[in-house]
Design an enzyme around this catalytic site. Structure first.
Site, mmCIF file in Angstrom:
data_model
loop_
_atom_site.group_PDB
_atom_site.id
_atom_site.type_symbol
_atom_site.label_atom_id
_atom_site.label_comp_id
_atom_site.label_asym_id
_atom_site.label_seq_id
_atom_site.Cartn_x
_atom_site.Cartn_y
_atom_site.Cartn_z
ATOM 1 N N ALA A 66 39.666 36.515 36.202
ATOM 2 C CA ALA A 66 39.181 36.333 37.467
ATOM 3 C C ALA A 66 39.693 35.049 38.134
ATOM 4 C CB ALA A 66 37.618 36.336 37.240
ATOM 5 N N GLY A 109 38.014 39.630 33.132
ATOM 6 C CA GLY A 109 37.749 40.619 34.114
ATOM 7 C C GLY A 109 38.659 41.594 33.979
ATOM 8 N N GLU A 112 37.739 43.633 31.519
ATOM 9 C CA GLU A 112 36.447 44.527 31.925
ATOM 10 C C GLU A 112 36.826 45.721 32.705
ATOM 11 O OE1 GLU A 112 34.485 40.918 33.280
ATOM 12 O OE2 GLU A 112 32.515 41.684 31.893
ATOM 13 N N GLU A 132 36.441 33.857 28.352
ATOM 14 C CA GLU A 132 35.482 33.326 28.938
ATOM 15 C C GLU A 132 34.789 32.203 28.244
ATOM 16 O OE1 GLU A 132 36.081 36.441 29.154
ATOM 17 O OE2 GLU A 132 35.628 37.399 30.861
#
Lengths: 258, 257
Positions: A66, A109, A112, A132
């Site tokens: 991200a 992300g 994900e 993360e």
């Protein structure tokens, strides 16, 4: 189809090819990109000419995480008010098949997003990770949930706690990746598979997706009931009559998606 | 840019020279870091179609620099973080890698030569599977490649007895592609490298990929990998050129893609 800032969307042969299009930053995901992604998916979901969505990244990576700058200074109330992950929930509601093709990095992300695909193809050089934790946080768009449902609690924790990279082979071995493909022909082979699905009876395809997703989350007996209703429902379709007639008449079926 | 190795590219041939001649090119953490960086550089460079790995001076490489060993070193971690990246960089490289074994290749130096696609050996060169003599197991991918090259029994024999293999013996074991008289060393190494540099590079990479796929695949899996590989090869310019040259009855001019 309308123009997007962070995506390139191409419709070919009943397939909506959605490409993350920020190659200079390895397709780092920002909020506007996710919003566009949902728009593109919902658009494809409603468009009767489209049977399947293919999701991939332009350039060397699928998506390397991200946009950290975007969230560095945010507080919990900012998140509560902006509700940036609401868009991610909408991806789960897309009824048509989403087929992912991952080459290079799928991190944070990006991982994900890969996990949100229904079927995932990857090149042998693809790498997955949830880094993360190394920034003092954790996945927030479904990573801990999706990963655990696929690979189980113990393996999921080891990856989530360390942020260690998962090779394409490891991802294949623990059922995250459906098929490993040479990078040179990854997109072509993915499109070939997508094309096969577009020729299938589309109502059956979406009700199969719905039933399989139910299987992941609800008790068996409940899932069996839902499956049965979907099974009955398909007997109201023209494709069921065509499929069974063609079988009896020993000819290939001509499905219409009705 | 590099201190413990040299990196040169001449006519699409990248030569990586291990460059600690006073220490018989013994391997340090810095050398491994520079070597894996150079291997990646050569792998990704469009100007490179062949890689030569060789040593400066008398030796090819005498293995790990043992003067740096100390009690608090975790050998496992050294392999994971220092040797592992070198071996993986060689494994992932789709261009042909030639070990030009100019002198002794001992211990991890032998391992480096084993991870290459070809081993050209000077007549005065030798391989030494030295590990057992210092109470260690062969590392840096050594046994993985050695057993595939010479078979299980010979790999075990060499590793347990810790023997030296002369260039002529290496040739007989299929470890050496070619043994070269000293006076023709440079000329023949260069000729071999340039011959490879004019071949269909992309296709050679696909052949390497497929041969390696055969190690860990069932036949159905392998046949699928082969179908993919041939599909990709069929799309190369060099395939078109090869067919055209055959029809024109002229030698092909491959561009490597």
């Amino acid at each position: 189809m309308s123009e997007y800032r962070f995506l390139q969307v191409t419709v070919v042969d009943g397939i909506a090819l959605v490409e993350l299009n920020r190659p200079d930053v390895l397709n780092a995901i920002n909020r506007a990109m996710v919003t566009e992604l949902v728009q593109a998916f919902e658009h494809a979901d409603k468009d009767e000419r489209i049977g399947v969505i293919v999701l991939t990244g332009k350039g060397r990576a699928f998506a390397a995480g991200a946009d950290i700058d975007e969230m560095r200074k945010e507080g919990p109330i900012d998140f509560e008010l902006a509700d940036p992950f609401a868009d991610w929930d909408k991806i789960l509601r897309i009824r048509k098949p989403i087929i992912g093709a991952v080459k290079g990095f799928a991190l944070g992300g990006g991982f994900e997003l890969a996990l949100a695909c229904d079927v995932l193809f990857a090149s042998h050089q693809a790498q997955f990770a949830f880094p993360e934790v190394n920034l003092g946080v954790m996945p927030g768009a479904g990573g801990t949930q999706q990963l655990t449902k696929i690979i189980g609690k113990k393996k999921a924790l080891a990856y989530l706690w360390t942020g260690d990279r998962m090779t394409a082979q490891q991802a294949y071995d623990c059922d995250i990746v459906t098929r490993l493909i040479d990078e040179e022909v990854l997109l072509e082979e993915t499109m070939k598979f997508a094309k096969r699905i577009t020729r299938q009876p589309s109502l059956a395809i979406r009700l199969i997706k719905e039933s399989v997703n139910v299987a992941v989350d609800v008790p068996l007996e409940e899932g069996m009931k839902q499956e049965r209703k979907n099974f009955y429902l398909l007997f109201a379709s023209e494709d069921q009559k065509e499929g069974m007639n063609a079988f009896v008449e020993k000819r290939p079926p001509q499905f219409k998606g009705r | 840019m590099y201190e413990t190795i040299q990196y040169d590219v001449i006519q699409q041939v990248a030569t990586i020279t291990l460059h600690r001649p006073a220490k018989l090119n013994a391997i340090t953490l810095q050398l491994n870091a520079e070597l894996s960086k150079a291997l990646k550089q050569a792998s990704h460079s469009d100007d490179v179609r062949v890689i030569i790995l060789t040593g400066e001076g008398r030796a090819f490489c005498s293995g790990q620099d043992l003067t740096l060993a100390s009690d608090d070193v975790d050998y496992g971690d050294v392999l994971r973080t220092s040797y592992g990246p070198v071996v993986r960089a060689m494994e992932e490289c789709e261009k042909p890698i030639i070990a030009a074994v100019n002198g002794v290749a001992a211990g991890a130096g032998f391992s480096l030569a084993l991870a290459c696609d070809f081993r050209l050996m000077s007549e005065k060169a030798s391989f030494v599977q030295a590990f057992v003599q210092i109470g260690l197991i062969p590392d840096a991918g050594n046994l993985y490649y050695l057993s595939k090259l010479v078979g299980h029994a010979k790999a075990l024999e060499l590793s347990l007895l810790g023997g030296k293999v002369t260039a002529e013996e290496a040739k007989a074991l299929h470890l050496a592609t070619k043994v070269i008289p000293e006076e023709q060393w440079e000329e023949q190494v260069n000729a071999f490298a340039h011959q490879l540099a004019n071949m269909p590079t992309k296709t050679m990479g696909l052949i390497k990929r497929n041969l390696k796929a055969s190690w860990n695949s069932t036949l159905p899996e392998f046949l699928e990998a082969e179908a993919n590989g041939q599909k990709i090869a069929g799309l190369t310019n060099d395939h078109k050129e090869g067919v055209q040259a055959f029809l024109d009855k002229r030698p092909p001019l491959f561009q490597g893609n």
